[in-house]
Design an enzyme around this catalytic site. Structure first.
Site, short mmCIF file in Angstrom:
data_model
loop_
_atom_site.label_atom_id
_atom_site.label_comp_id
_atom_site.label_asym_id
_atom_site.label_seq_id
_atom_site.Cartn_x
_atom_site.Cartn_y
_atom_site.Cartn_z
N PHE A 1 -3.95 1.98 5.72
CA PHE A 1 -3.76 0.54 5.81
C PHE A 1 -2.49 0.32 6.64
O PHE A 1 -1.42 0.83 6.32
CB PHE A 1 -3.59 -0.03 4.41
N ASP B 1 0.30 5.20 -2.51
CA ASP B 1 -0.10 3.79 -2.49
C ASP B 1 -1.36 3.69 -3.34
O ASP B 1 -2.37 4.34 -3.04
CB ASP B 1 -0.36 3.35 -1.04
N TYR C 1 -3.42 -7.88 -7.19
CA TYR C 1 -4.42 -8.95 -6.93
C TYR C 1 -5.77 -8.43 -6.49
O TYR C 1 -6.67 -9.20 -6.23
CB TYR C 1 -3.88 -9.96 -5.91
N LYS C 2 -5.92 -7.11 -6.40
CA LYS C 2 -7.23 -6.55 -6.05
C LYS C 2 -7.99 -6.26 -7.34
O LYS C 2 -8.40 -7.20 -8.02
CB LYS C 2 -7.05 -5.33 -5.15
N ARG D 1 -17.98 -3.33 3.99
CA ARG D 1 -17.30 -2.76 2.83
C ARG D 1 -17.69 -3.53 1.57
O ARG D 1 -17.68 -4.76 1.55
CB ARG D 1 -15.79 -2.89 3.08
C1 LIG Z 1 -3.76 -4.61 0.13
C2 LIG Z 1 -2.89 -3.49 0.56
C3 LIG Z 1 -1.53 -3.68 0.81
C4 LIG Z 1 -0.92 -5.05 0.69
O1 LIG Z 1 0.40 -5.11 1.10
P1 LIG Z 1 1.29 -6.39 0.81
O2 LIG Z 1 2.57 -6.08 1.43
O3 LIG Z 1 1.37 -6.55 -0.68
O4 LIG Z 1 0.62 -7.58 1.43
C5 LIG Z 1 -0.77 -2.57 1.16
N1 LIG Z 1 -1.32 -1.34 1.27
C6 LIG Z 1 -2.65 -1.14 1.04
C7 LIG Z 1 -3.23 0.23 1.16
C8 LIG Z 1 -3.46 -2.21 0.70
O5 LIG Z 1 -4.76 -2.01 0.49
#
Ligand SMILES: *Cc1c(COP(=O)(O)O)cnc(C)c1O
Length: 416
Positions: free
Chosen positions: A133, A207, A232-233, A375
């Site tokens: 990500f 992560d 929030y996921k 997805r």
């Molecule tokens: C959703 C997600 C984020 C979100 O990052 P924010 O800084 O909280 O917006 C980060 N890393 C991964 C792998 C994600 O899926």
């Protein structure tokens, strides 16, 4: 506590039978689901728990509206980053006092990665995956930019821990990886990788955005150094709710995170001119997290208290297994073998974007990740086997009819 594997159903009737027998079925009533659809995007924005509006309303009208400043003590506001962190700790295999809720994933990664580089002076590389990500890569780039000679090294996607061997040398300070890949759903072996990184003398940062609330995690058993993750996921705390940060207790005294705000101070209300970090996990706070967003987290974690994570994993694998089985004629990129996948399924299709839009119009909500992945997230607490069956059916109907070719399905909004 049943966690025996579920046979993949081969008819809609068998799905109905599994639903009737589902030990997690009772949880569905805990959520407010879209009225005419099948929501397969809980890996991106989790649904609204039914109890959340009332808890948020009380927080606004009673705590803020009536009790005002006294709420800090009267309603335990000051403790919330810790008490909510303790509840998340159970979900990620940590102990009380090892998880704190604050800021976003990016900001928390900035803190722990900077702390990690400071803990490994003389080592200059941070390893990550090119396909991660992007915010994680951007933060690694930003952090390494602050250290003389440091660099962020992007590796090809890992299939297993062995793929790290060629890159783990005495120059590596830290490795940052997502346990579950946000696009493909591939699950990495946390224990094997963490042990390998430690043998090379580096620190391991995980992560957990796509694994917290999706599968059991054991940060303690695997001796992970630091972890960050979303609420929030899969955890359903609400849009942009604050994230969480884990630091192994052996690092609490030595870790120096750079965002030294007043809530990370040993005595925030002493208003001293100099910074003294709090003892324990509190030193990773910067400011106080948005209180109203914490109310959403508080609400959803009440539900998670009752969830048996072994049951959750069993059903998650059954749902993803069913979807993969129904889509065997398509290019599924998610690993077929259960120990290698999280709780989502990705399918490659050159016209994935308009296909997903056409599917959404039919009431099946998935999403699209560039360049060509459709997805679908599977959330065991509120999805049924029958819905997964029907979703796969709808996908095949969209593809067979060619309805996705209609021009309107090709138009993209700002968020895909
Ligand atoms: C959703 C997600 C984020 C979100 O990052 P924010 O800084 O909280 O917006 C980060 N890393 C991964 C792998 C994600 O899926």
């Amino acid at each position: 506590m049943s966690s025996s594997p579920v046979q993949i159903p081969t008819s809609r009737e068998q799905c109905l039978a599994l639903d009737a027998d589902d030990p997690l079925a009772l949880f569905r009533a805990e959520y407010t689901l879209p009225s005419n659809g099948i929501y397969l995007d809980g890996n991106s924005l989790g649904v609204l728990p039914a109890r959340t509006p009332e808890i948020v309303r009380r927080t606004v009208e009673e705590e803020w509206g009536q009790d005002l400043i006294t709420s800090w003590n009267k309603h335990g506001w000051t403790e919330l980053p810790f008490t909510l962190g303790d509840r998340i700790a159970r979900l990620v295999g940590a102990r009380p006092g090892e998880v704190v809720v604050c800021d976003s994933v990016s900001v928390n990664l900035f803190k722990v990665l900077t702390a990690a580089l400071r803990m490994r002076p003389g080592r200059h590389a941070v390893l990550g995956e090119r396909e991660s990500f992007p915010t994680d890569l951007y933060i690694a780039e930003g952090v390494t930019g602050l250290f003389e000679g440091a660099r962020s090294v992007l590796l090809p996607s890992l299939d297993s821990a062995d793929d790290l061997d060629a890159h783990l040398d005495e120059g590596v300070a830290a490795v940052v990886l997502s346990q579950v890949d946000y696009r493909t759903g591939r699950l990495l072996d946390m224990g094997e990788i963490t042990a390998k990184v430690h043998r090379a003398g580096a620190l391991m940062i995980w992560d957990l955005c796509h694994s917290a609330g999706a599968l059991p995690i054991d940060l303690t058993a695997h001796q992970v150094d630091f972890a960050v993750g979303c609420t929030y996921k899969y955890l359903n705390a609400g849009p942009c709710a604050p994230s969480f940060l884990y630091a192994a207790p052996r690092h609490h005294a030595g870790a120096e995170q750079p965002l030294t705000g007043w809530f990370g101070h040993a005595a925030p209300f002493a208003f001293e001119p100099g910074y003294r970090p709090a003892e324990g996990i509190g030193r990773f706070l910067t400011s106080f997290p948005p209180l109203l967003a914490l109310a959403g987290l508080r609400a959803t974690l009440e539900i998670w208290e009752k969830v048996d994570l072994a049951q959750l994993r069993t059903k998650s694998l059954a749902l993803t297994g069913l979807f993969i089985d129904r889509c065997a004629d398509l290019e599924v990129v998610t690993p077929g073998s259960p120990e290698l996948r999280g709780s989502q399924v990705a399918i490659r299709h050159p016209d994935g974007f308009p296909v997903v839009q056409a599917l959404i119009e039919r009431g099946v909500i998935g999403d699209f990740r560039a360049p060509d992945l459709m997805r679908f997230g599977f959330t065991p607490l509120y999805l049924s086997y029958t819905e997964v069956w029907d979703a796969a059916q709808a996908l095949h109907e969209v593809l067979a009819s060619g309805e996705w070719r209609e021009e309107r399905f090709g138009r993209r909004g700002a968020v895909t």
